[in-house]
Design an enzyme around this catalytic site. Structure first.
Site, PDB file in Angstrom:
ATOM      1  N   GLY A  11       5.349  18.674   6.076  1.00 31.17           N
ATOM      2  CA  GLY A  11       6.001  17.548   6.740  1.00 31.17           C
ATOM      3  C   GLY A  11       6.243  16.394   5.778  1.00 31.17           C
ATOM      4  O   GLY A  11       7.323  15.811   5.745  1.00 31.17           O
ATOM      5  N   ASP A  68      -1.122   8.910   0.584  1.00 33.79           N
ATOM      6  CA  ASP A  68      -2.209   9.033   1.548  1.00 33.79           C
ATOM      7  C   ASP A  68      -1.840   8.113   2.686  1.00 33.79           C
ATOM      8  O   ASP A  68      -1.468   6.958   2.469  1.00 33.79           O
ATOM      9  CB  ASP A  68      -3.569   8.675   0.965  1.00 33.79           C
ATOM     10  CG  ASP A  68      -4.696   9.215   1.847  1.00 33.79           C
ATOM     11  OD1 ASP A  68      -4.652  10.421   2.191  1.00 33.79           O
ATOM     12  OD2 ASP A  68      -5.588   8.453   2.219  1.00 33.79           O
ATOM     13  N   ARG A 179       5.960   5.383   5.688  1.00 32.39           N
ATOM     14  CA  ARG A 179       6.162   6.149   4.458  1.00 32.39           C
ATOM     15  C   ARG A 179       7.494   5.776   3.815  1.00 32.39           C
ATOM     16  O   ARG A 179       7.583   5.617   2.598  1.00 32.39           O
ATOM     17  CB  ARG A 179       6.077   7.650   4.735  1.00 32.39           C
ATOM     18  CG  ARG A 179       6.060   8.474   3.456  1.00 32.39           C
ATOM     19  CD  ARG A 179       5.739   9.941   3.689  1.00 32.39           C
ATOM     20  NE  ARG A 179       4.371  10.090   4.141  1.00 32.39           N
ATOM     21  CZ  ARG A 179       4.020  10.461   5.380  1.00 32.39           C
ATOM     22  NH1 ARG A 179       4.943  10.734   6.271  1.00 32.39           N
ATOM     23  NH2 ARG A 179       2.759  10.565   5.717  1.00 32.39           N
TER      24      ARG A 179
END
EC number: 3.6.1.66
Length: 195
Positions: A11, A68, A179
């Site tokens: 993903g 992360d 992100r």
């Protein structure tokens, strides 16, 4: 330019590839035998740096991008936080983690509450290590809705929306995600160090 991604999470890699169109993106597992990287940092940034450094040491001279990220729910004491990928235990699937968090909300009769995603990006390059962060604020709900995205997306409603990330169009998610914000900054960094 080629970027090696310090992840095997399909993903994440898919999302990164969409963001860096025109740049070759390779998961590290296509270049070396995959191995477990011990994420023993206390923050998302620490863990991103650990991953980037570990892969860079195996592939010196390359550009390694590590991410992360996770979701934090303040009313639950900030969990799952840095344990988002293993909230339901070692080897848990995205679905296991999702339903564990839903169960935690249901145990406390919480239908909807504030939560936020954090993404830390570390770039290990021949010039040093650079980091960026991105955040997305919203609410988590006590049910899964939609089948787009991955991880906790089906239970997270971004601020300003009434649908979960699992229901929203992928282009909308790309424009608002934690992100994407961190990757946008990483892209600026990469361009500046490659000039």
């Amino acid at each position: 330019m080629k970027i090696i991604v310090a992840s095997s999470n399909k993903g994440k890699i898919k999302e990164i590839k969409k963001f860096f169109e025109g740049i070759e993106i390779l998961p590290y597992s296509e270049l070396i035998e995959p191995f477990e990287i011990e994420e023993n940092g206390t923050t998302f940034k620490d863990n991103a740096i650990i991953k980037a450094k570990t892969i860079y040491e195996k592939l010196p001279g390359s550009i390694v991008l590590a991410d992360d990220s996770g979701i934090s729910v303040p009313v639950l004491g900030g969990v799952p936080g840095i344990y988002s990928a293993r909230f339901a235990g070692a080897g848990a699937s995205d679905k296991d983690n999702l339903y564990k968090l839903i169960d935690e909300l249901k145990k406390r009769n919480i239908k909807k509450t504030y939560a936020y995603y954090t993404a830390a990006i570390a770039l290990a390059t021949p010039y040093g290590i650079f980091t960026t962060h991105g955040f997305m604020h919203g609410n988590v709900i006590d049910e899964a809705r939609g089948n787009k995205g991955f991880g906790y997306d089906p239970m997270f409603i971004p601020k300003g929306f009434d649908k979960t990330l699992g229901e929203l169009d992928e282009n909308i998610k790309k424009s608002i995600s934690h992100r994407s914000k961190a990757l946008e900054l990483a892209n600026i960094l990469l361009k500046s160090i490659n000039n």
